[in-house]
Write an enzyme that holds these catalytic residues in place. Sequence first.
Site, PDB file in Angstrom:
ATOM      1  N   ASP A 187       0.845  -1.190   0.000  1.00 30.09           N
ATOM      2  CA  ASP A 187       0.000   0.000   0.000  1.00 30.09           C
ATOM      3  C   ASP A 187       0.890   1.253   0.000  1.00 30.09           C
ATOM      4  O   ASP A 187       1.781   1.380   0.842  1.00 30.09           O
ATOM      5  CB  ASP A 187      -0.878  -0.040   1.271  1.00 30.09           C
ATOM      6  CG  ASP A 187      -1.976   1.009   1.261  1.00 30.09           C
ATOM      7  OD1 ASP A 187      -2.406   1.414   0.168  1.00 30.09           O
ATOM      8  OD2 ASP A 187      -2.415   1.401   2.363  1.00 30.09           O
ATOM      9  N   HIS A 197      -7.538   9.816   3.996  1.00 31.23           N
ATOM     10  CA  HIS A 197      -7.248   8.755   4.958  1.00 31.23           C
ATOM     11  C   HIS A 197      -7.644   9.213   6.359  1.00 31.23           C
ATOM     12  O   HIS A 197      -7.564  10.402   6.668  1.00 31.23           O
ATOM     13  CB  HIS A 197      -5.748   8.441   4.966  1.00 31.23           C
ATOM     14  CG  HIS A 197      -5.262   7.809   3.696  1.00 31.23           C
ATOM     15  ND1 HIS A 197      -4.244   8.340   2.940  1.00 31.23           N
ATOM     16  CD2 HIS A 197      -5.655   6.681   3.065  1.00 31.23           C
ATOM     17  CE1 HIS A 197      -4.028   7.555   1.894  1.00 31.23           C
ATOM     18  NE2 HIS A 197      -4.874   6.546   1.937  1.00 31.23           N
TER      19      HIS A 197
HETATM   20  P1  13P Z   1      -8.528   4.660   6.010  1.00 29.68           P
HETATM   21  O1  13P Z   1      -7.464   4.490   7.044  1.00 29.68           O
HETATM   22  O2  13P Z   1      -9.109   6.018   6.002  1.00 29.68           O
HETATM   23  O3  13P Z   1      -9.560   3.583   6.085  1.00 29.68           O
HETATM   24  O4  13P Z   1      -7.797   4.517   4.585  1.00 29.68           O
HETATM   25  C1  13P Z   1      -7.115   3.344   4.245  1.00 29.68           C
HETATM   26  C2  13P Z   1      -6.396   3.474   2.962  1.00 29.68           C
HETATM   27  O5  13P Z   1      -6.812   4.174   2.057  1.00 29.68           O
HETATM   28  C3  13P Z   1      -5.167   2.695   2.782  1.00 29.68           C
HETATM   29  O6  13P Z   1      -4.512   3.023   1.601  1.00 29.68           O
END
Ligand code: 13P
Length: 289
Positions: free
Chosen positions: A85, A178
């Site tokens: 990620d 996020h």
């Molecule tokens: P959140 O932490 O807001 O749920 O986002 C997760 C995300 O987009 C990881 O790339």
Amino acid sequence: MSVVSAREMLLKAHKEGYGIAQININNLEWIKAVLTTVEELKSPVILGVSEGAAKYMGGYRNVMAMVHELDKFYNVTVPVAVHLDHGTYEGSYKALEAGFTSIMFDGSHYPFAENLEKTKEIVAACHAKGVSVEAEVGAIGGEEDGVIGMGEIADPKECAALAATGVDMFAAGIGNIHGKYPANWKGLNFEVLEEVQRVTNGIPLVLHGGTGIPEHMVKKAISLGVSKINVNTELQLAFAAATRKYIEAGKDLEGKGFDPRKLLNPGYEAIKQVIREKILMFGSDNKSI
Ligand code: 13P
């Protein structure tokens, strides 16, 4: 053996109109919670691993070793992708080398020409190994593992050029951030989402910042081409709240309540519940075949 690239599961979701959850993992409890829940619901899933989380778990190789062993231990039959990620350029190669089955190269902070060049190169390296790739234009707002984005709205021309590199999925900033959404958040920009899907030739789109986006917006986003929704913070909040409740009730002081297998169990059950809710909301249950 169910650890696979994210490509096929996303193409199927895109065609049939549902979303796949990317659940970010942090430790053993998280991996167990995701694998057992998706197996119960017969849902494909993507395990999201940030570079910080990989470091915390003892490196990319250890993440893969844990996922492979737990996959066998729980006889997981549904497709599971292990996805880097917001990977850096160097991190993308390290994760690829360690056996990750999907990579997000986040070049959104580079000048666009450099993002494009690096994405092309990473697509070639990943596709040679059957590994899927996600690219991003328009930084997602909020803070994640020290990466701070300002919540930009993507430029459709840049989206078209980046999608043409052959990436398997595409993340565009559409007002999502996020972490928790502020009370005055304006919501997702569906006009931009529609335009992004139009110029990217029907590639599966990714919605970051899945925590706290209302169900009707999630469903509308899926209907407009979003096939992957990333969720992280919501699980962390649920885990912390359940653990707090256990300790505040003095349960850690009763008998062997201090045993980590007991102490961490309420949090474990709480994140399983969030995963279940998200999978049912995104509609990927019973879609593993
Ligand atoms: P959140 O932490 O807001 O749920 O986002 C997760 C995300 O987009 C990881 O790339």
